[in-house]
Design a protein around this motif. Sequence first.
Motif, mmCIF file in Angstrom:
data_model
loop_
_atom_site.group_PDB
_atom_site.id
_atom_site.type_symbol
_atom_site.label_atom_id
_atom_site.label_comp_id
_atom_site.label_asym_id
_atom_site.label_seq_id
_atom_site.Cartn_x
_atom_site.Cartn_y
_atom_site.Cartn_z
ATOM 1 N N UNK A 127 48.423 53.985 39.508
ATOM 2 C CA UNK A 127 49.329 55.064 39.899
ATOM 3 C C UNK A 127 50.501 54.518 40.710
ATOM 4 N N UNK A 128 50.234 53.563 41.559
ATOM 5 C CA UNK A 128 51.278 52.955 42.377
ATOM 6 C C UNK A 128 50.909 51.506 42.632
ATOM 7 N N UNK A 129 51.920 50.634 42.668
ATOM 8 C CA UNK A 129 51.668 49.235 42.972
ATOM 9 C C UNK A 129 52.819 48.704 43.813
ATOM 10 N N UNK A 130 52.462 47.912 44.785
ATOM 11 C CA UNK A 130 53.450 47.368 45.711
ATOM 12 C C UNK A 130 54.368 46.392 44.993
ATOM 13 N N UNK A 131 55.651 46.468 45.293
ATOM 14 C CA UNK A 131 56.573 45.462 44.797
ATOM 15 C C UNK A 131 56.266 44.141 45.488
ATOM 16 N N UNK B 157 42.368 53.347 46.824
ATOM 17 C CA UNK B 157 43.457 52.594 47.440
ATOM 18 C C UNK B 157 43.017 51.140 47.617
ATOM 19 N N UNK B 158 43.747 50.215 47.020
ATOM 20 C CA UNK B 158 43.421 48.793 47.137
ATOM 21 C C UNK B 158 44.197 48.193 48.297
ATOM 22 N N UNK C 254 47.080 41.895 56.602
ATOM 23 C CA UNK C 254 45.676 42.169 56.322
ATOM 24 C C UNK C 254 45.440 43.674 56.257
ATOM 25 N N UNK C 255 44.753 44.129 55.218
ATOM 26 C CA UNK C 255 44.353 45.526 55.038
ATOM 27 C C UNK C 255 45.528 46.466 54.782
ATOM 28 N N UNK C 256 46.651 45.917 54.368
ATOM 29 C CA UNK C 256 47.791 46.751 54.008
ATOM 30 C C UNK C 256 47.675 47.158 52.535
#
Length: 346
Positions: free
Chosen positions: A308-312, A258-259, A318-320
């Motif tokens: 696998x998943x990337x934020x729009x 998880x990034x 911070x750290x989300x």
Amino acid sequence: MIQVPHLTFDMDTPGVSTGHLVVPGGADCEALLLPLFSLNKGEGPRLLITGGNHGNELQGPIVARRLVDWLPEAQTCGRVIIVPEINPLAVQAWTRNTPIDGKNLNREFPGSADGSVTERIADAVSRLLLPMADTVFDLHSFGPKWDFPPAVVTHPIADSNLMARTLRMAEAFKLPVTLLWEHDDTLGMFDTWAHRQGKLFVCAEFGGGTVGSEALAIYEAGVRNALVALQLVKGNADCPTFRQQKSSRTLQTLLSDALKSPSRGIFEPRCSSLDEVKQGDVIGVLHPMDSLSAGSIKICAATTSIVCAIRSGAHVELNEGVAILARPLDDERRAHFDLEYQKVPE
């Protein structure tokens, strides 16, 4: 005196029955009536399908209602119970959590008869519906803020035989991704509680972003494939077409995959879900908002992996979380699951 949840009809009645699951009222709100569909065709698998666990994930409720339209003609045996929206308050508000008490229904199982409204919903589902099922399909999506492929997700399960059966059931959906997702133990999740009862539980994650007709057809096809695998309906399973190809693969992701955002700012995605990346490839860029002189921050892949998943594109704290990487299920783990599955009695 504490009131108890109840059903408005006899679930053992043969054929199609519709009515409500009544969640008693409390100090915070009046009683809730959750529409419920039951199709009882005698001996066979017993399946519970739920949607609307999180109110801003509307793919599940839509697909659940689609099933109600054609299942009576297609189902050949067993019993299927469908509750399109198990948290109607959150669905109406289009919020992940219940607006009245702010609680996440998927963290409140098995619930409490004298608790807040979210706890009472969990209690009603746990007390009345879960005992009637051998298998549960809980229909989710990744929500409107993520690019995520149609997938079925399961978390590691301590019972190795149940883990193998669950993975096999998840793969039967034949959606583009089956994801074995390592996560921190979280109390109160619906799947965790169902596993303790020895139930087979599959969480469908029906993509992310907007709700479109083409995507909904893929999700419905996935559920139909699973119904075929359970032998509740006849027919042949087939991988639905996603991004102009038919494919289904099983991936695994670890906590370390998880990034997270290194600071506050606007996240700019530089790739899409299912893109293959190498070590050092840029996944996205974070743009600070408080200064034009501050440089943007590149967020890179640590290893060769699959997005696998990337934020729009969105403002993040911070750290989300901004992305989740994954890789194919390794051969050793696959062999172990296959061996455990062979122990399942006929």
